[in-house]
Design a protein around this motif. Structure first.
Motif, short mmCIF file in Angstrom:
data_model
loop_
_atom_site.label_atom_id
_atom_site.label_comp_id
_atom_site.label_asym_id
_atom_site.label_seq_id
_atom_site.Cartn_x
_atom_site.Cartn_y
_atom_site.Cartn_z
N ALA A 114 -0.03 5.05 -1.37
CA ALA A 114 0.82 6.17 -0.96
C ALA A 114 2.27 5.95 -1.39
CB ALA A 114 0.74 6.36 0.55
N THR B 175 5.90 7.95 -0.60
CA THR B 175 6.53 9.03 0.16
C THR B 175 7.97 9.22 -0.33
OG1 THR B 175 5.14 8.59 2.08
CG2 THR B 175 7.15 9.82 2.48
N ARG C 276 0.83 -1.21 0.00
CA ARG C 276 0.00 0.00 0.00
C ARG C 276 0.86 1.26 0.00
NH1 ARG C 276 -3.84 -0.41 5.00
NH2 ARG C 276 -4.96 1.24 3.88
N HIS C 277 1.95 1.21 0.74
CA HIS C 277 2.73 2.43 0.96
C HIS C 277 4.23 2.16 0.75
CE1 HIS C 277 3.66 5.97 3.98
NE2 HIS C 277 4.23 6.12 2.81
N LEU D 73 3.78 1.77 6.46
CA LEU D 73 4.85 1.69 5.45
C LEU D 73 5.20 0.23 5.18
CD1 LEU D 73 6.85 3.25 3.69
CD2 LEU D 73 8.46 3.18 5.60
N THR E 156 2.92 11.61 9.45
CA THR E 156 2.34 10.62 8.54
C THR E 156 0.97 10.12 9.00
OG1 THR E 156 3.62 9.00 9.78
CG2 THR E 156 4.57 9.75 7.70
N LEU F 190 -1.84 7.95 6.98
CA LEU F 190 -1.32 7.22 5.81
C LEU F 190 -1.30 5.73 6.12
CD1 LEU F 190 1.73 9.49 4.90
CD2 LEU F 190 -0.37 9.23 3.59
#
Ligand code: IPE
Ligand code: IPE
Ligand code: MG
Length: 247
Positions: free
Chosen positions: A65, A67, A20-21, A190, A184, A187
């Motif tokens: 997402a 970053t 996802r991130h 990670l 964050t 979100l």
């Protein structure tokens, strides 16, 4: 960053894993330029093109997402000319890319203490965030004057102030509460942290958030990074076994 319902992005090569991130430490602009006997700013300029490519690819792949580490809280140690070049390129990037980002449904977000940047740049950044706030596609997060330690210091200070004011019970401080106070907040957790250019360190990026992220280091210099490089990284991620302390 509480785990919610995942909308898995397809992993190139067949499998579907829950990614996802993704975060990227975009390193190697200077070395890219040096190899070509060009000034460092030429590397940063090509790095900006890589940002454009990578955000587009991440949106098409279906990440929630992405970053990007664009300026660290330690990058102020660079010569003022280079800092000015980086700020100039950020202004140019926003001006040139905002229409396409918006058209592609990208929601722009910022982490880091970016208020320390020049007032006109802060204004431009916040206008871009506001303009894209209701978009439903990829959340592209720019880390600007970001440091993981600085982020945690800012959270600690805010919490201490709230405790002093009587609005926060220290016993209520737990992992979720800290998550909710980080830059964050909100979100997805990670999943994957990528660093380009062959350096094997985190350089103060997302220290808290990386607790259970998979780490991937590639020799590719940031200005050469592209959709294929992102797909390779996602395929490598798909082959990892994540255990989160279990067995
Ligand atoms: C990354 O490239 C860009 C920023 C840190 C802003 P570098 O400028 O660090 O490139 P190298 O590490 O000198 O090659
Ligand atoms: C990390 O790269 C910061 C960004 C990519 C913005 P650096 O080039 O600043 O990191 P160090 O100094 O090699 O650790
Ligand atoms: Mg570097």
């Amino acid at each position: 960053m509480s785990p919610g319902s995942a909308s898995p992005a397809a992993i190139p090569g067949g499998g579907v894993a829950c990614v996802r991130h993704v975060a990227i430490i975009m390193d190697g602009n200077g070395r890219w330029a040096k190899r070509r006997h060009l000034p460092r700013v030429a590397g940063h300029r090509q790095g900006m093109e890589a940002v454009r490519r990578t955000i587009r690819a991440a949106g098409e792949i279906g990440l929630e997402a992405l970053t990007l580490y664009a300026f660290s809280s330690e990058n102020w140690r660079r010569p003022v000319d280079e800092i000015n070049d980086l700020m100039g390129l950020l202004r140019l990037y926003l001006k040139r890319e905002i229409d396409e980002l918006d058209r592609n449904g990208v929601r722009l977000r910022l982490i880091g203490d970016y208020h320390k940047f020049a007032p006109d740049l802060v204004e431009q950044l916040e206008a871009a965030v506001a303009r894209t706030a209701n978009n439903q596609g990829l959340t592209a997060v720019l880390a600007l004057n970001y440091g993981g330690q600085d982020e945690i210091v800012r959270v600690a200070r805010r919490m201490a102030e709230a405790a002093k004011a009587g609005t926060l019970d220290p016993a209520a401080i737990d992992i979720d509460l800290i998550d909710d106070h980080l830059d964050t907040a909100g979100l997805p957790p990670l999943d994957l942290m990528i660093r380009t250019s062959g350096e094997v360190r985190l350089s103060n990026f997302l220290l808290w958030q990386a607790a259970y992220a998979e780490l991937l280091f590639t020799d590719t210099l940031w200005p050469d990074f592209d959709r294929a490089a992102l797909e390779d990284a996602l395929a490598a991620f798909g082959a990892r076994e994540r255990r989160f302390g279990g067995r």
